[in-house]
Design a protein around this motif. Structure first.
Motif, PDB file in Angstrom:
ATOM      1  N   GLU A  77       1.047  -1.644  -0.255  1.00 36.92           N
ATOM      2  CA  GLU A  77       0.277  -0.244  -0.048  1.00 36.92           C
ATOM      3  C   GLU A  77       0.921   1.289   0.201  1.00 36.92           C
ATOM      4  N   GLU A  78       1.537   1.085   0.285  1.00 37.57           N
ATOM      5  CA  GLU A  78       2.955   2.030   0.437  1.00 37.57           C
ATOM      6  C   GLU A  78       3.576   2.003  -0.470  1.00 37.57           C
ATOM      7  N   GLY A  79       3.482   2.195  -1.472  1.00 38.22           N
ATOM      8  CA  GLY A  79       4.237   1.292  -2.732  1.00 38.22           C
ATOM      9  C   GLY A  79       3.243   2.461  -3.317  1.00 38.22           C
ATOM     10  N   ILE A  80       2.204   2.166  -3.716  1.00 39.76           N
ATOM     11  CA  ILE A  80       1.050   3.115  -4.355  1.00 39.76           C
ATOM     12  C   ILE A  80       1.667   4.581  -3.903  1.00 39.76           C
ATOM     13  N   MET A  81       0.766   5.316  -2.144  1.00 40.68           N
ATOM     14  CA  MET A  81       1.561   6.374  -1.889  1.00 40.68           C
ATOM     15  C   MET A  81       2.408   6.629  -2.666  1.00 40.68           C
ATOM     16  N   GLU A  82       3.909   6.022  -2.598  1.00 42.09           N
ATOM     17  CA  GLU A  82       5.511   6.377  -2.558  1.00 42.09           C
ATOM     18  C   GLU A  82       5.619   7.547  -4.569  1.00 42.09           C
ATOM     19  N   MET A  83       4.462   5.854  -4.793  1.00 40.79           N
ATOM     20  CA  MET A  83       3.984   6.403  -6.556  1.00 40.79           C
ATOM     21  C   MET A  83       3.430   7.503  -6.774  1.00 40.79           C
ATOM     22  N   ILE A  84       2.076   8.419  -6.187  1.00 39.01           N
ATOM     23  CA  ILE A  84       1.958   9.578  -6.444  1.00 39.01           C
ATOM     24  C   ILE A  84       2.590  10.554  -5.451  1.00 39.01           C
ATOM     25  N   GLU A  85       3.139  10.514  -4.589  1.00 40.72           N
ATOM     26  CA  GLU A  85       4.547  11.234  -3.903  1.00 40.72           C
ATOM     27  C   GLU A  85       5.463  11.481  -5.487  1.00 40.72           C
ATOM     28  N   SER A  86       5.946  10.577  -5.977  1.00 40.51           N
ATOM     29  CA  SER A  86       6.823  11.077  -6.600  1.00 40.51           C
ATOM     30  C   SER A  86       7.641  10.815  -7.917  1.00 40.51           C
ATOM     31  N   LEU A  87       6.023  11.218  -8.724  1.00 40.09           N
ATOM     32  CA  LEU A  87       5.719  11.467  -9.687  1.00 40.09           C
ATOM     33  C   LEU A  87       5.278  12.055 -10.020  1.00 40.09           C
ATOM     34  N   ALA A  95      -9.655   3.360 -10.027  1.00 39.90           N
ATOM     35  CA  ALA A  95     -10.452   2.900 -10.411  1.00 39.90           C
ATOM     36  C   ALA A  95     -10.162   1.470  -9.985  1.00 39.90           C
ATOM     37  N   MET A  96      -9.541   1.223  -8.560  1.00 35.17           N
ATOM     38  CA  MET A  96      -9.657   0.857  -7.282  1.00 35.17           C
ATOM     39  C   MET A  96     -10.394   0.229  -6.802  1.00 35.17           C
ATOM     40  N   SER A  97     -11.235  -0.890  -6.270  1.00 35.54           N
ATOM     41  CA  SER A  97     -12.880  -1.172  -5.275  1.00 35.54           C
ATOM     42  C   SER A  97     -12.249  -1.194  -3.832  1.00 35.54           C
ATOM     43  N   SER A  98     -10.923  -0.798  -3.530  1.00 36.74           N
ATOM     44  CA  SER A  98     -10.893  -0.926  -1.743  1.00 36.74           C
ATOM     45  C   SER A  98     -10.449   0.334  -1.425  1.00 36.74           C
ATOM     46  N   SER A  99      -9.713   0.409  -0.224  1.00 37.03           N
ATOM     47  CA  SER A  99      -9.796   1.584   0.479  1.00 37.03           C
ATOM     48  C   SER A  99      -8.561   1.920   0.484  1.00 37.03           C
ATOM     49  N   ILE A 100      -7.378   1.242  -0.281  1.00 38.05           N
ATOM     50  CA  ILE A 100      -6.505   1.751  -0.271  1.00 38.05           C
ATOM     51  C   ILE A 100      -6.479   2.712  -1.571  1.00 38.05           C
ATOM     52  N   GLY A 101      -7.506   2.361  -2.394  1.00 39.35           N
ATOM     53  CA  GLY A 101      -7.566   3.299  -3.985  1.00 39.35           C
ATOM     54  C   GLY A 101      -8.442   5.045  -3.083  1.00 39.35           C
ATOM     55  N   VAL A 102      -9.027   4.820  -2.164  1.00 35.66           N
ATOM     56  CA  VAL A 102      -9.183   5.897  -1.627  1.00 35.66           C
ATOM     57  C   VAL A 102      -7.744   6.784  -1.145  1.00 35.66           C
ATOM     58  N   ARG A 103      -7.804   5.445  -0.184  1.00 36.33           N
ATOM     59  CA  ARG A 103      -6.143   6.761   0.087  1.00 36.33           C
ATOM     60  C   ARG A 103      -5.129   7.412  -0.834  1.00 36.33           C
ATOM     61  N   GLY A 104      -5.162   6.222  -1.926  1.00 32.47           N
ATOM     62  CA  GLY A 104      -4.384   7.595  -2.816  1.00 32.47           C
ATOM     63  C   GLY A 104      -5.110   8.433  -3.433  1.00 32.47           C
ATOM     64  N   VAL A 105      -6.118   8.547  -3.351  1.00 29.65           N
ATOM     65  CA  VAL A 105      -7.326   9.846  -4.138  1.00 29.65           C
ATOM     66  C   VAL A 105      -6.907  10.701  -2.953  1.00 29.65           C
ATOM     67  N   ILE A 106      -6.988  10.512  -1.901  1.00 29.31           N
ATOM     68  CA  ILE A 106      -7.390  11.569  -1.340  1.00 29.31           C
ATOM     69  C   ILE A 106      -5.488  12.102  -0.822  1.00 29.31           C
ATOM     70  N   ARG A 107      -4.655  11.359  -0.942  1.00 26.58           N
ATOM     71  CA  ARG A 107      -3.155  12.192  -0.961  1.00 26.58           C
ATOM     72  C   ARG A 107      -3.390  13.044  -2.823  1.00 26.58           C
ATOM     73  N   ALA A 108      -3.844  12.064  -3.299  1.00 27.46           N
ATOM     74  CA  ALA A 108      -3.540  13.375  -5.061  1.00 27.46           C
ATOM     75  C   ALA A 108      -4.528  14.310  -4.666  1.00 27.46           C
ATOM     76  N   ILE A 109      -5.283  14.398  -4.029  1.00 24.72           N
ATOM     77  CA  ILE A 109      -6.018  15.702  -3.908  1.00 24.72           C
ATOM     78  C   ILE A 109      -5.240  16.334  -2.876  1.00 24.72           C
ATOM     79  N   GLU A 110      -4.263  16.194  -1.931  1.00 30.18           N
ATOM     80  CA  GLU A 110      -3.719  16.558  -1.124  1.00 30.18           C
ATOM     81  C   GLU A 110      -2.666  17.885  -1.615  1.00 30.18           C
ATOM     82  N   LYS A 111      -2.500  16.366  -2.916  1.00 34.77           N
ATOM     83  CA  LYS A 111      -1.516  17.142  -3.762  1.00 34.77           C
ATOM     84  C   LYS A 111      -2.206  18.602  -4.605  1.00 34.77           C
ATOM     85  N   ASN A 112      -3.080  18.765  -5.015  1.00 30.35           N
ATOM     86  CA  ASN A 112      -3.274  18.754  -5.944  1.00 30.35           C
ATOM     87  C   ASN A 112      -3.530  18.539  -7.397  1.00 30.35           C
ATOM     88  N   MET A 113      -3.554  17.879  -7.534  1.00 31.37           N
ATOM     89  CA  MET A 113      -3.900  16.482  -8.312  1.00 31.37           C
ATOM     90  C   MET A 113      -5.420  16.414  -9.709  1.00 31.37           C
TER      91      MET A 113
END
Length: 113
Positions: A77-87, A95-113
């Protein structure tokens, strides 16, 4: 050029997103993430040549690494967060159906993506 990350790229919604984006001349997929379908993720990486792929299920890491070569491979799960942070992406498609995707979306929102 708009840079896109697709979370859940190997599922039905993610596969459709990949198909649409590959036909858009002004969009580039820079990151792909999947839960455990490492074979399809490797196929997508070969076609799209993203900078990074992330696989949540770490037990397939070595099998995927052999297939993606020089592409940066992150796991867990931390790999997804790291990918969002680093790219330097402009948008994230979730398109993920789990809370993992939700956390990724929240992180993307925080980064103004």
């Amino acid at each position: 050029m708009r840079r896109i990350i697709i979370l859940g790229s190997t599922g039905s919604i993610g596969r459709n997103a990949v198909e649409v984006i590959k036909h858009l001349k002004d969009h580039e997929v820079v990151g792909l993430a999947a839960y455990g379908n490492y074979r399809r993720l490797a196929e997508q990486a070969a076609r799209l040549r993203p900078r990074c792929v992330a696989l949540v299920n770490e037990k397939y890491r070595s099998a995927l690494k052999k297939q993606v070569g020089r592409v940066t491979l992150l796991t867990g799960e931390e790999g997804i967060m790291e990918m969002i942070e680093s790219l330097r992406a402009d948008a994230v498609i979730c398109a993920m159906s789990s809370s993992i995707g939700v956390r990724g979306v929240i992180r993307a929102i925080e980064k103004n993506m």
